[in-house]
Design a protein around this motif. Structure first.
Motif, short mmCIF file in Angstrom:
data_model
loop_
_atom_site.label_atom_id
_atom_site.label_comp_id
_atom_site.label_asym_id
_atom_site.label_seq_id
_atom_site.Cartn_x
_atom_site.Cartn_y
_atom_site.Cartn_z
N THR A 6 -10.74 25.25 75.89
CA THR A 6 -12.07 24.43 75.03
C THR A 6 -13.20 24.67 75.94
N CYS A 7 -13.19 25.24 77.14
CA CYS A 7 -14.39 25.48 77.93
C CYS A 7 -14.21 26.42 78.92
N HIS A 65 -13.97 26.38 82.02
CA HIS A 65 -12.99 26.21 82.85
C HIS A 65 -11.55 26.85 82.44
N CYS A 66 -11.24 26.32 81.27
CA CYS A 66 -9.97 26.99 80.79
C CYS A 66 -9.87 28.41 80.80
CU LIG Z 1 -11.59 23.88 79.69
#
Ligand SMILES: [Cu+2]
Length: 68
Positions: free
Chosen positions: A12-13, A15-16
């Motif tokens: 989702t972002c 970081h992922c």
């Molecule tokens: Cu993420």
């Protein structure tokens, strides 16, 4: 040089993306990982043909799911 494309769900972002990229770099033979967050497209370059199971485990380890 080999290039394979996978689909990973659950990202989702940024970081992922970073987590998946990091884990895939640990798979033996991997030289480059490119992730497109939108659509979960993951392109992996490697010296050798990758073991799909190793790729699946790396994605699992990062906390996501290899769809194809
Ligand atoms: Cu993420």
């Amino acid at each position: 040089m080999h290039e394979q494309t996978f689909t990973v769900s659950g990202m989702t972002c940024g970081h992922c993306v970073a987590a998946v990229t990091e884990e895939l770099h640990k798979v033996p033979g991997v030289t480059d990982v490119a992730v497109i967050l939108d659509g979960g497209n993951v392109t992996v370059r490697s010296d050798t043909v990758l073991d799909d199971e190793a790729v699946r485990e790396a994605v699992d380890e990062a906390g996501y799911t290899l769809v194809s």
